[in-house]
Motif scaffolding. Structure first.
Motif, PDB file in Angstrom:
ATOM      1  N   LEU A   1      43.219  39.088  41.567  1.00  0.00           N
ATOM      2  CA  LEU A   1      42.782  38.515  42.847  1.00  0.00           C
ATOM      3  C   LEU A   1      41.304  38.126  42.806  1.00  0.00           C
ATOM      4  N   THR A   2      40.501  38.970  42.188  1.00  0.00           N
ATOM      5  CA  THR A   2      39.076  38.675  42.073  1.00  0.00           C
ATOM      6  C   THR A   2      38.853  37.424  41.226  1.00  0.00           C
ATOM      7  N   ALA A   3      39.545  37.325  40.095  1.00  0.00           N
ATOM      8  CA  ALA A   3      39.398  36.160  39.228  1.00  0.00           C
ATOM      9  C   ALA A   3      39.876  34.889  39.926  1.00  0.00           C
ATOM     10  N   SER A   4      40.966  34.993  40.652  1.00  0.00           N
ATOM     11  CA  SER A   4      41.488  33.832  41.364  1.00  0.00           C
ATOM     12  C   SER A   4      40.510  33.347  42.425  1.00  0.00           C
ATOM     13  N   THR A   5      39.943  34.273  43.165  1.00  0.00           N
ATOM     14  CA  THR A   5      38.972  33.917  44.195  1.00  0.00           C
ATOM     15  C   THR A   5      37.726  33.287  43.576  1.00  0.00           C
ATOM     16  N   ALA A   6      37.243  33.860  42.482  1.00  0.00           N
ATOM     17  CA  ALA A   6      36.055  33.313  41.810  1.00  0.00           C
ATOM     18  C   ALA A   6      36.340  31.914  41.269  1.00  0.00           C
ATOM     19  N   ARG A   7      37.526  31.715  40.712  1.00  0.00           N
ATOM     20  CA  ARG A   7      37.894  30.401  40.173  1.00  0.00           C
ATOM     21  C   ARG A   7      37.965  29.355  41.285  1.00  0.00           C
ATOM     22  N   ASP A   8      38.570  29.723  42.411  1.00  0.00           N
ATOM     23  CA  ASP A   8      38.650  28.796  43.546  1.00  0.00           C
ATOM     24  C   ASP A   8      37.263  28.446  44.071  1.00  0.00           C
ATOM     25  N   TRP A   9      36.408  29.452  44.207  1.00  0.00           N
ATOM     26  CA  TRP A   9      35.054  29.232  44.721  1.00  0.00           C
ATOM     27  C   TRP A   9      34.241  28.365  43.765  1.00  0.00           C
ATOM     28  N   SER A  10      34.324  28.661  42.463  1.00  0.00           N
ATOM     29  CA  SER A  10      33.523  27.902  41.502  1.00  0.00           C
ATOM     30  C   SER A  10      34.026  26.465  41.373  1.00  0.00           C
ATOM     31  N   GLY A  11      35.307  26.234  41.647  1.00  0.00           N
ATOM     32  CA  GLY A  11      35.849  24.881  41.600  1.00  0.00           C
ATOM     33  C   GLY A  11      35.335  24.003  42.722  1.00  0.00           C
ATOM     34  N   ARG A  12      34.975  24.605  43.829  1.00  0.00           N
ATOM     35  CA  ARG A  12      34.460  23.856  44.977  1.00  0.00           C
ATOM     36  C   ARG A  12      32.953  23.683  44.943  1.00  0.00           C
ATOM     37  N   SER A  13      32.281  24.461  44.122  1.00  0.00           N
ATOM     38  CA  SER A  13      30.826  24.470  44.147  1.00  0.00           C
ATOM     39  C   SER A  13      30.248  24.325  42.737  1.00  0.00           C
ATOM     40  N   PRO A  14      29.423  23.303  42.491  1.00  0.00           N
ATOM     41  CA  PRO A  14      28.781  23.187  41.175  1.00  0.00           C
ATOM     42  C   PRO A  14      27.903  24.402  40.867  1.00  0.00           C
ATOM     43  N   ARG A  15      27.260  24.911  41.896  1.00  0.00           N
ATOM     44  CA  ARG A  15      26.424  26.100  41.709  1.00  0.00           C
ATOM     45  C   ARG A  15      27.287  27.297  41.305  1.00  0.00           C
ATOM     46  N   GLY A  16      28.492  27.368  41.878  1.00  0.00           N
ATOM     47  CA  GLY A  16      29.404  28.458  41.550  1.00  0.00           C
ATOM     48  C   GLY A  16      29.819  28.437  40.094  1.00  0.00           C
ATOM     49  N   ALA A  17      30.093  27.252  39.571  1.00  0.00           N
ATOM     50  CA  ALA A  17      30.479  27.135  38.161  1.00  0.00           C
ATOM     51  C   ALA A  17      29.347  27.603  37.252  1.00  0.00           C
ATOM     52  N   ALA A  18      28.114  27.237  37.598  1.00  0.00           N
ATOM     53  CA  ALA A  18      26.964  27.667  36.809  1.00  0.00           C
ATOM     54  C   ALA A  18      26.779  29.178  36.887  1.00  0.00           C
ATOM     55  N   LEU A  19      26.996  29.736  38.064  1.00  0.00           N
ATOM     56  CA  LEU A  19      26.844  31.174  38.244  1.00  0.00           C
ATOM     57  C   LEU A  19      27.876  31.952  37.446  1.00  0.00           C
ATOM     58  N   ILE A  20      29.123  31.482  37.467  1.00  0.00           N
ATOM     59  CA  ILE A  20      30.184  32.148  36.700  1.00  0.00           C
ATOM     60  C   ILE A  20      29.863  32.083  35.203  1.00  0.00           C
ATOM     61  N   GLY A  21      29.424  30.925  34.724  1.00  0.00           N
ATOM     62  CA  GLY A  21      29.073  30.781  33.314  1.00  0.00           C
ATOM     63  C   GLY A  21      27.911  31.675  32.913  1.00  0.00           C
ATOM     64  N   GLY A  22      26.912  31.749  33.773  1.00  0.00           N
ATOM     65  CA  GLY A  22      25.752  32.605  33.494  1.00  0.00           C
ATOM     66  C   GLY A  22      26.117  34.073  33.473  1.00  0.00           C
TER      67      GLY A  22
END
Length: 60
Positions: A19-40
């Motif tokens: 559930l945590t991974a799914s939520t993070a994936r959904d959030w990072s898909g909507r936000s460029p900043r989110g994708a960078a944060l997940i990668g970092g």
């Protein structure tokens, strides 16, 4: 089996992780900043693991 059996804990732990991974994936898909944060965060985790191996000398 009773609800307090040890078989239920791994299932609950895995479900929470999914559930945590799914939520993070959904959030990072909507936000460029989110994708960078997940990668970092992933990069920092790998650095931390390598530092632990370097300090302890244990590969496991």
């Amino acid at each position: 089996m009773s609800p307090s059996s040890s078989w239920s804990w791994p299932w609950l732990w895995e479900s929470g992780g999914e559930l945590t991974a799914s939520t993070a994936r959904d959030w990072s898909g909507r936000s460029p900043r989110g994708a960078a944060l997940i990668g970092g965060t992933g990069a920092l985790a790998m650095i931390g693991l390598r530092a632990g191996v370097a300090v302890t000398g244990r590969p496991d």
